[in-house]
Enzyme design. Structure first.
Site, PDB file in Angstrom:
ATOM      1  N   TYR A  38       0.863  -1.185   0.000  1.00  0.00           N
ATOM      2  CA  TYR A  38       0.000   0.000   0.000  1.00  0.00           C
ATOM      3  C   TYR A  38       0.896   1.232   0.000  1.00  0.00           C
ATOM      4  O   TYR A  38       1.819   1.312  -0.797  1.00  0.00           O
ATOM      5  CB  TYR A  38      -0.971  -0.126   1.198  1.00  0.00           C
ATOM      6  CG  TYR A  38      -2.095   0.877   1.156  1.00  0.00           C
ATOM      7  CD1 TYR A  38      -2.763   1.185  -0.031  1.00  0.00           C
ATOM      8  CD2 TYR A  38      -2.500   1.522   2.316  1.00  0.00           C
ATOM      9  CE1 TYR A  38      -3.783   2.116  -0.062  1.00  0.00           C
ATOM     10  CE2 TYR A  38      -3.533   2.457   2.301  1.00  0.00           C
ATOM     11  CZ  TYR A  38      -4.163   2.767   1.106  1.00  0.00           C
ATOM     12  OH  TYR A  38      -5.162   3.688   1.080  1.00  0.00           O
ATOM     13  N   LYS A  93     -20.324 -19.958 -12.257  1.00  0.00           N
ATOM     14  CA  LYS A  93     -19.421 -19.830 -13.408  1.00  0.00           C
ATOM     15  C   LYS A  93     -18.032 -19.388 -12.920  1.00  0.00           C
ATOM     16  O   LYS A  93     -17.012 -19.854 -13.421  1.00  0.00           O
ATOM     17  CB  LYS A  93     -19.972 -18.819 -14.419  1.00  0.00           C
ATOM     18  CG  LYS A  93     -21.311 -19.207 -15.027  1.00  0.00           C
ATOM     19  CD  LYS A  93     -21.179 -20.175 -16.188  1.00  0.00           C
ATOM     20  CE  LYS A  93     -22.552 -20.639 -16.680  1.00  0.00           C
ATOM     21  NZ  LYS A  93     -22.516 -21.568 -17.791  1.00  0.00           N
TER      22      LYS A  93
HETATM   23  C1  LIG Z   1     -25.274 -23.929 -19.011  1.00  0.00           C
HETATM   24  C2  LIG Z   1     -25.822 -22.595 -19.209  1.00  0.00           C
HETATM   25  O1  LIG Z   1     -25.076 -21.634 -19.352  1.00  0.00           O
HETATM   26  C3  LIG Z   1     -27.248 -22.398 -19.254  1.00  0.00           C
HETATM   27  O2  LIG Z   1     -28.003 -23.362 -19.181  1.00  0.00           O
HETATM   28  O3  LIG Z   1     -27.665 -21.229 -19.361  1.00  0.00           O
HETATM   29 MG   LIG Z   2     -26.040 -19.756 -19.250  1.00  0.00          MG
END
Ligand SMILES: CC(=O)C(=O)O
Ligand SMILES: [Mg+2]
Ligand SMILES: NC(=O)C1=CN([C@@H]2O[C@H](COP(=O)(O)OP(=O)(O)OC[C@H]3O[C@@H](n4cnc5c(N)ncnc54)[C@H](OP(=O)(O)O)[C@@H]3O)[C@@H](O)[C@H]2O)C=CC1
Length: 407
Positions: A38, A93
């Site tokens: 920092y 994700k």
């Molecule tokens: C797998 C995916 O991205 C969906 O089913 O929207």
């Molecule tokens: Mg999707």
């Protein structure tokens, strides 16, 4: 409450809510550590980046960081449930980016009024990331959003439901048709759904040899044909000059069914209308267009895939997005282009033809997997995906002139 539902909720809630966290990557214990991390040390990279913008890749986490961005307008096959309801999927994700490709990833859920407002929001924060994975944004808005963001951003922008799904579908389809002894150029294809995933899947199958005139696409109003006057510009590209109107009409003699629409829309009886040795990809999540048990009971000569982990042949964009971003970011590609997408298709499909490592069998909880009707595509936990798909994508980026780092 079912046992699985209770387990899923407990998994998300405990021991800490959610599925991702942020960790520090440098020592931050002593007064000296803090002086480096920092003030005053942080001023040094600030000055460097102000002078040489590309130094941001050298001194910050940008180059390994992917934003997963949604507005929750098409969450899986569950519909338009809004930004906050999409957060578990977007965290998921991010988890997959880290688990499969060691990419750091953060989910961003955007509330907005107009499409332009969404585009501006994403464009204004884009530079902080190495790449942007757009997720679960409904058609037709998703097409304009992606096109405009690709234009405005200096980093790869990739709508996963379009291209990740298309790449995995093409990889699985080429293998399934090979096993069934069919040529993609002769195949009659029925695509249930005419949204983000459907349009992209069919466009990529055409690039892989399918004939546009042999594709019958359906939306909630039935077959998309040239006499309809309610088609957007994307659906119009698939308007077929045909008298077919219903799913049953379209399935008559068809070789392939691709479902990217919603749950339980393909009656088992209708499968009997298809040609010999058909391929059925029922990819809607979490519930497919037809349950595999029903499809297999209806006829014995099918190759069947779903988007789920708990059946054989998982055709799901998880087989693509971690690895295509790894490959793109490794060579600092400015975009993810068609050459990179096609390279990913072939890298993914080729892995399925090779002997499966013991560790993959163990993780998949099976004793054997061999290229054939029950194994057309690799398992997501196959470590070869990272090496092979990412490398093929990086090489394609370099060869097509979009890489800014050439190894
Ligand atoms: C797998 C995916 O991205 C969906 O089913 O929207
Ligand atoms: Mg999707
Ligand atoms: N396995 C995988 O990797 C992936 C699977 N998917 C699945 O694909 C599906 C669609 O996602 P996405 O394209 O992003 O969503 P979109 O909202 O962009 O598109 C949905 C499309 O499905 C059509 N549709 C919905 N219900 C029916 C029905 N009963 N009969 C015919 N068509 C129907 C809609 O028709 P209309 O245009 O008339 O509204 C629309 O064209 C979801 O179930 C999702 O889980 C998506 C991405 C990845």
């Amino acid at each position: 409450m079912s046992d699985f539902k209770a387990q899923a909720l407990k998994y998300h809630a405990e021991p800490t809510p959610g599925k991702i966290s942020i960790e520090i990557s440098k020592p931050a214990e002593t007064v000296r550590d803090l002086a480096l991390a920092y003030s005053p040390g942080v001023a040094e990279p600030v000055r460097c980046i102000a002078e040489t913008p590309d130094d941001v890749y050298k001194y910050t986490a940008k180059g390994n960081l992917v934003a997963v961005i949604s507005n929750g307008s098409a969450i899986l096959g569950l519909g338009n449930l809004g930004p906050m309801a999409s957060k578990p999927v977007m965290e998921g994700k991010a988890l997959l980016f880290k688990r499969f490709a060691n990419l750091d990833s953060i989910d961003i859920e955007v509330s907005h009024r107009t499409t332009e407002e969404f585009i501006n929001t994403v464009a204004n924060i884009a530079d902080t990331f190495g790449g942007i994975n757009l997720e679960d944004i409904k058609a037709p808005e998703c097409f304009e959003i992606e096109k405009e963001l690709i234009k405005r951003c200096n980093i790869p922008v990739f709508h996963d439901d379009q291209h990740g799904t298309a790449i995995v579908t093409a990889a699985g389809m080429l293998n399934a048709l090979e096993i069934q002894g069919k040529d993609i150029g002769d195949a009659t294809i029925v695509c249930m759904g005419a949204g983000a995933a459907a349009i992209a899947c069919m466009e990529l199958l055409i690039k892989c040899g399918a004939k546009r005139e042999y594709i019958y696409m359906l939306d909630t109003k039935g077959v998309i044909h040239t006499r309809r006057d309610d088609l957007n510009e994307y659906k119009k590209l698939f308007a077929n000059n045909t008298d077919k109107r219903t799913l049953e009409d379209a399935l008559e003699g068809a070789d392939v069914f691709v479902g990217v629409s919603g749950p339980d829309v393909l009656p088992a009886e209708a499968l009997k209308l298809m040609a010999d040795k058909p391929v059925i990809f029922a990819c809607s999540n979490p519930d497919p267009e037809i349950k595999p048990e029903l499809a297999h009971a209806s006829r014995s000569d099918i190759i069947m895939a779903t988007g789920r982990s708990d059946y054989p042949n998982q055709v799901n964009n998880v087989l693509c997005f971690p690895f295509i971003f790894r490959g793109a970011l490794d060579v600092r590609a400015s975009v993810i282009n068609d050459e990179m997408k096609i390279a990913a298709v072939h890298a993914i499909r080729n892995i399925a033809k090779e002997p499966v490592p013991e560790a993959v069998l163990k993780a998949a909880e099976v004793t054997a997997l061999e290229f054939g009707p029950e194994y057309i595509i690799p398992k997501p936990m196959d470590p070869r995906l990272l090496d092979r798909v990412s490398k093929a994508v990086s090489e394609a980026a370099v060869a097509s002139g979009v890489a800014r780092l050439v190894p």
